[in-house]
Scaffold this motif. Structure first.
Motif, PDB file in Angstrom:
ATOM      1  N   THR A  68     -24.161  28.696  19.389  1.00  0.00           N
ATOM      2  CA  THR A  68     -23.223  28.587  18.509  1.00  0.00           C
ATOM      3  C   THR A  68     -24.277  27.680  16.751  1.00  0.00           C
ATOM      4  O   THR A  68     -23.471  27.639  16.301  1.00  0.00           O
ATOM      5  N   SER A  69     -25.709  28.324  17.108  1.00  0.00           N
ATOM      6  CA  SER A  69     -26.246  28.100  16.287  1.00  0.00           C
ATOM      7  C   SER A  69     -26.097  27.296  16.280  1.00  0.00           C
ATOM      8  O   SER A  69     -26.945  26.611  14.276  1.00  0.00           O
ATOM      9  N   ARG A  89     -20.574  31.515  11.243  1.00  0.00           N
ATOM     10  CA  ARG A  89     -19.234  31.140  10.498  1.00  0.00           C
ATOM     11  C   ARG A  89     -18.196  32.298  11.778  1.00  0.00           C
ATOM     12  O   ARG A  89     -17.246  31.971  11.943  1.00  0.00           O
ATOM     13  N   ARG A  90     -18.686  33.074  12.200  1.00  0.00           N
ATOM     14  CA  ARG A  90     -17.850  33.800  13.075  1.00  0.00           C
ATOM     15  C   ARG A  90     -17.492  33.272  14.565  1.00  0.00           C
ATOM     16  O   ARG A  90     -16.676  33.276  14.653  1.00  0.00           O
ATOM     17  N   PHE A  91     -18.598  32.354  15.033  1.00  0.00           N
ATOM     18  CA  PHE A  91     -17.932  31.715  15.799  1.00  0.00           C
ATOM     19  C   PHE A  91     -17.363  30.465  16.191  1.00  0.00           C
ATOM     20  O   PHE A  91     -16.518  30.309  16.567  1.00  0.00           O
ATOM     21  N   LEU A 167      -6.302  22.823  25.569  1.00  0.00           N
ATOM     22  CA  LEU A 167      -6.199  22.358  24.348  1.00  0.00           C
ATOM     23  C   LEU A 167      -7.734  23.319  22.874  1.00  0.00           C
ATOM     24  O   LEU A 167      -6.996  23.291  22.143  1.00  0.00           O
ATOM     25  N   GLU A 168      -8.788  23.403  23.861  1.00  0.00           N
ATOM     26  CA  GLU A 168     -10.113  24.229  23.029  1.00  0.00           C
ATOM     27  C   GLU A 168      -9.230  25.732  23.194  1.00  0.00           C
ATOM     28  O   GLU A 168      -9.630  26.724  22.065  1.00  0.00           O
ATOM     29  N   LEU A 169      -8.324  26.473  24.408  1.00  0.00           N
ATOM     30  CA  LEU A 169      -7.752  27.728  24.472  1.00  0.00           C
ATOM     31  C   LEU A 169      -6.565  27.989  23.572  1.00  0.00           C
ATOM     32  O   LEU A 169      -6.269  29.609  23.325  1.00  0.00           O
ATOM     33  N   LEU A 170      -5.913  26.981  22.926  1.00  0.00           N
ATOM     34  CA  LEU A 170      -4.730  27.197  22.487  1.00  0.00           C
ATOM     35  C   LEU A 170      -4.975  28.443  21.104  1.00  0.00           C
ATOM     36  O   LEU A 170      -4.011  28.942  20.515  1.00  0.00           O
ATOM     37  N   LYS A 171      -6.188  27.887  20.642  1.00  0.00           N
ATOM     38  CA  LYS A 171      -6.637  29.086  19.331  1.00  0.00           C
ATOM     39  C   LYS A 171      -6.847  30.517  20.076  1.00  0.00           C
ATOM     40  O   LYS A 171      -6.870  31.596  19.132  1.00  0.00           O
ATOM     41  N   ASP A 172      -6.717  30.638  21.067  1.00  0.00           N
ATOM     42  CA  ASP A 172      -6.472  31.877  21.284  1.00  0.00           C
ATOM     43  C   ASP A 172      -8.443  32.252  21.114  1.00  0.00           C
ATOM     44  O   ASP A 172      -7.902  33.377  20.511  1.00  0.00           O
ATOM     45  N   PRO A 173      -9.417  31.695  21.243  1.00  0.00           N
ATOM     46  CA  PRO A 173     -10.715  32.461  20.986  1.00  0.00           C
ATOM     47  C   PRO A 173     -10.676  33.890  21.502  1.00  0.00           C
ATOM     48  O   PRO A 173     -11.068  33.878  23.157  1.00  0.00           O
ATOM     49  N   ILE A 174     -11.899  34.443  21.297  1.00  0.00           N
ATOM     50  CA  ILE A 174     -11.634  35.867  22.166  1.00  0.00           C
ATOM     51  C   ILE A 174     -13.481  35.111  22.676  1.00  0.00           C
ATOM     52  O   ILE A 174     -13.186  35.571  23.912  1.00  0.00           O
ATOM     53  N   LEU A 175     -14.473  34.119  22.584  1.00  0.00           N
ATOM     54  CA  LEU A 175     -15.353  33.768  23.236  1.00  0.00           C
ATOM     55  C   LEU A 175     -15.032  32.252  23.623  1.00  0.00           C
ATOM     56  O   LEU A 175     -14.613  32.017  21.954  1.00  0.00           O
ATOM     57  N   ALA A 306     -16.576  48.831  23.394  1.00  0.00           N
ATOM     58  CA  ALA A 306     -15.935  47.678  22.889  1.00  0.00           C
ATOM     59  C   ALA A 306     -15.356  47.601  20.745  1.00  0.00           C
ATOM     60  O   ALA A 306     -15.666  48.753  20.227  1.00  0.00           O
ATOM     61  N   THR A 307     -14.148  46.404  21.373  1.00  0.00           N
ATOM     62  CA  THR A 307     -13.855  46.436  19.917  1.00  0.00           C
ATOM     63  C   THR A 307     -14.372  46.165  18.689  1.00  0.00           C
ATOM     64  O   THR A 307     -14.412  45.164  18.255  1.00  0.00           O
ATOM     65  N   GLY A 308     -15.164  46.625  18.235  1.00  0.00           N
ATOM     66  CA  GLY A 308     -16.247  47.257  17.058  1.00  0.00           C
ATOM     67  C   GLY A 308     -15.647  47.777  15.991  1.00  0.00           C
ATOM     68  O   GLY A 308     -16.310  48.362  15.021  1.00  0.00           O
ATOM     69  N   THR A 309     -14.112  47.270  15.818  1.00  0.00           N
ATOM     70  CA  THR A 309     -13.209  48.298  14.605  1.00  0.00           C
ATOM     71  C   THR A 309     -13.282  47.567  13.644  1.00  0.00           C
ATOM     72  O   THR A 309     -13.110  48.408  12.293  1.00  0.00           O
ATOM     73  N   GLY A 310     -13.995  46.478  13.424  1.00  0.00           N
ATOM     74  CA  GLY A 310     -13.744  45.234  11.864  1.00  0.00           C
ATOM     75  C   GLY A 310     -13.157  45.374  12.065  1.00  0.00           C
ATOM     76  O   GLY A 310     -12.541  44.054  11.547  1.00  0.00           O
ATOM     77  N   VAL A 311     -11.797  45.611  12.293  1.00  0.00           N
ATOM     78  CA  VAL A 311     -10.170  45.264  12.102  1.00  0.00           C
ATOM     79  C   VAL A 311     -10.167  43.474  13.206  1.00  0.00           C
ATOM     80  O   VAL A 311      -9.845  42.295  12.373  1.00  0.00           O
ATOM     81  N   LEU A 312     -10.749  43.239  14.723  1.00  0.00           N
ATOM     82  CA  LEU A 312     -11.107  41.992  14.938  1.00  0.00           C
ATOM     83  C   LEU A 312     -11.164  41.025  14.655  1.00  0.00           C
ATOM     84  O   LEU A 312     -10.779  39.631  13.590  1.00  0.00           O
ATOM     85  N   LEU A 313     -12.960  40.883  14.140  1.00  0.00           N
ATOM     86  CA  LEU A 313     -13.872  39.877  13.534  1.00  0.00           C
ATOM     87  C   LEU A 313     -13.500  39.712  12.045  1.00  0.00           C
ATOM     88  O   LEU A 313     -13.790  38.215  11.652  1.00  0.00           O
ATOM     89  N   ASP A 314     -13.385  40.565  11.431  1.00  0.00           N
ATOM     90  CA  ASP A 314     -12.958  40.412   9.567  1.00  0.00           C
ATOM     91  C   ASP A 314     -11.363  40.502   9.037  1.00  0.00           C
ATOM     92  O   ASP A 314     -11.511  40.254   8.084  1.00  0.00           O
TER      93      ASP A 314
END
Length: 595
Positions: A68-69, A89-91, A167-175, A306-314
């Motif tokens: 989590t830095s 930021r991404r985390f 409560l924490e999973l409501l926002k549908d986190p990837i990790l 891997a879902t590395g198309t840039g659509v998900l994370l960005d």
């Protein structure tokens, strides 16, 4: 093959410096440097639960903080999620860190707690029906559907943790990373929680990383992969099904009818019964760490897409508008206050009732009546602190965890508006009863004066809350500050030296002007009588004489004092909001948005 989310951590290292001894020895003695994590590498894929396993002080929690830095010290290595570097930021945007030691408002119902949080963290494109479906689906998955109308404080530790997980999973986190989810739980409760996480990861194709101190046989079947740590070094990393073969190659075959995970964890535990045992077990564990580095298991994630198309994370999730956020925060804060009706009603009627009883014993002469009234005013502010302000602690806890959805200062502004409404009703009841007992005519002026003093009191509270965390410490410090203002505002610390800071400090003291207004109203409502007290005592009590102010400024009418009191209260409130707005977390959030 189905697309997978992949988290790859390579050579994560963490060092920290610890200074020992007294403050004097720290000046000339350099701090000791410790390396807690040493080249930790592992891969976690979506659809399964990945466990970080190790005994106490093996570096599990530090590894999570490094992801989590948020760990202090020097962090080396790299963490990649779907071919993108996992920055802070991404985390914060796409991941969650669940720590069950965190506190949440315990007086809210589970349904309200989940609903308001979902409205704030989910995209504004989600309808109410979709949000309700999301809450119901996760609640059923983690077996908390039947606690919808219960309060968090009424639940068992197992049910409370499942609610906090939802409560924490409501926002549908990837990790999602969870620190020691099975601690202090019964075997059945621990299995229930891990099974729910396992089912959630498989159904929604998400990555779940947990830390464990002990892996029972029933839990090991729910884990897809694991990383075994030995004091910051990796002794094994790979699928759970390959665990026995790996240690068998190292010369440690698991006995029949033994749990492989628990057996190999015992090999990585130092036996401190004797020095010989310490040396023997440490040497054994060191060999296992060295064997792993020489015979690293190939990652099964290398063949996945891997879902590395840039659509998900960005992709930009459309956050709720400012108006929507303010509306949700106001409703949630109102629900927090309404969830403790006995305390809230006590704050409204307790002091007025006490004042009505004491009014039968009030003094008859004017100076004593003025002093009696001012004491009641000060008690009014203290009661506000005790009754209404502790609710801010609950809202601050939530706003801190939701800082990615809105600015924390917004929560303070909404709370101040709600406090303003509550204070207006409270002061009206208070003044109504006391004015009746004193036969006062300026009821509106007294209500406005108390409201302005309440804003000033709230400003002091918000500044104290910026630097203190414990609510009792905030209340104690604020009471001392208000008492100091109250005493100096009555001219008790008056000095004849015109250059004294106390002498000129009275100009910036709201109590000075409120005392003038209240004294003027009370003296006009009471028959003129000759003061039997010494002249200076009368001046202190009535606060109507110019020699209590600096010679270059002499307020002598009610309107002027009202204007000054309004300006001072507003200024203190604005300054308190600016202090909150410039706190590091807000600046960090602005920086992340600009990234």
């Amino acid at each position: 093959m189905a697309e997978k989310h992949v988290l790859e951590c390579k050579n994560i290292s963490f060092m920290t410096a610890i200074s020992n001894g007294s403050w004097f020895t720290k000046i000339y003695k350099p701090p000791s440097v410790f390396q807690i994590l040493k080249n930790v590498s592992f891969t976690a894929v979506s659809g399964e639960v990945h466990a970080i396993v190790g005994v106490a002080d093996s570096g599990k929690t530090t590894l999570l903080e490094a992801l989590t830095s948020g760990a202090g010290g020097d962090i080396g290595g790299i963490a990649m999620m779907d071919k993108f570097m996992l920055t802070r930021r991404r985390f914060n945007k796409f991941c969650s860190h669940i720590n069950y030691r965190n506190q949440y408002p315990s007086s809210l119902s589970i349904r309200s707690l989940l609903y308001y949080h979902a409205r704030l963290c989910l995209s504004s494109t989600h309808t109410t029906l979709e949000i309700d479906h999301r809450i119901s689906e996760l609640s059923a998955m983690f077996d908390v559907l039947g606690y919808a109308h219960d309060k968090l404080e009424e639940l068992s530790i197992s049910a409370r943790r499942r609610v906090m997980t939802v409560l924490e999973l409501l926002k549908d986190p990837i990790l999602t990373i969870i620190d020691d989810p099975t601690a202090d739980l019964s075997p059945l409760s621990a299995y229930q929680l891990i099974y729910a996480l396992h089912f959630y990861a498989a159904k929604f194709n998400r990555i779940i990383i947990i830390t464990l101190r002990n892996v029972r046989s029933d839990l090991s079947h729910l884990l897809g992969s694991a990383t075994f740590l030995f004091y910051g070094e990796v002794a094994y990393c790979g699928p759970m099904r390959l665990l026995p073969n790996h240690f068998k190659k190292a010369g440690y075959e698991c006995p029949t009818n033994e749990n492989p995970a628990a057996y190999y964890l015992a090999l990585l535990t130092i036996d401190k019964e004797s020095m010989e045992k310490v040396m023997e077990t440490q040497e054994k564990a060191t060999k296992l760490v060295a064997f792993r580095s020489e015979n690293e298991i190939p990652s099964e994630a290398s063949g996945l897409t891997a879902t590395g198309t840039g659509v998900l994370l960005d992709s930009s999730r459309k956050s709720p508008s400012t108006t929507t956020v303010c509306s949700i925060l106001f409703r949630r804060m109102f629900s927090l206050i309404a969830s403790t009706p006995s305390t809230s009603l006590a704050g409204l009627i307790a002091l007025p009732v006490v004042a009505a009883i004491l009014s039968f014993m009030r003094p008859t002469n004017l100076p004593s009546s003025l002093f009696f009234w001012k004491i009641l005013t000060f008690m009014f502010l203290l009661l506000q602190i005790i009754v209404i302000f502790p609710n801010y602690t609950n809202t601050r806890l939530l706003s801190f965890r939701e800082s990615n959805s809105y600015c924390q200062t917004t929560s303070l502004i909404i709370f101040s508006l709600l406090f303003l409404l509550y204070s207006s009703l409270q002061s009206t009841l208070f003044v109504g009863i006391v004015s009746w007992s004193f036969n006062l005519n300026g009821t509106f002026q007294i209500c406005l004066t108390l409201l302005l003093l309440s804003l000033f009191s709230f400003s002091i509270f918000s500044i104290c809350a910026r630097y203190l965390k414990d609510c009792s410490n905030i209340i104690f410090l604020q009471s001392i500050i208000l008492l100091a203002f109250f005493v100096t505002g009555n001219g008790v610390t008056r000095t004849s030296t015109s250059s004294s800071i106390l002498y000129y400090g009275g100009v910036a003291n709201p109590f000075s002007y409120s005392n003038f207004i209240l004294s003027k109203i009370l003296s006009n409502s009471t028959e003129n009588e000759e003061c039997t007290y010494p002249s200076y005592i009368c001046k202190l009590s009535m606060n109507l004489h110019s020699d209590l102010y600096p010679p270059w400024y002499t307020p002598n009418d009610t309107l002027t004092n009202f204007l000054i009191l309004s300006c001072l209260s507003t200024t203190f409130l604005v300054v308190s909001l600016l202090i909150h707005f410039t706190e590091p977390s807000v600046q960090l959030q602005k920086h992340m948005k600009a990234f």
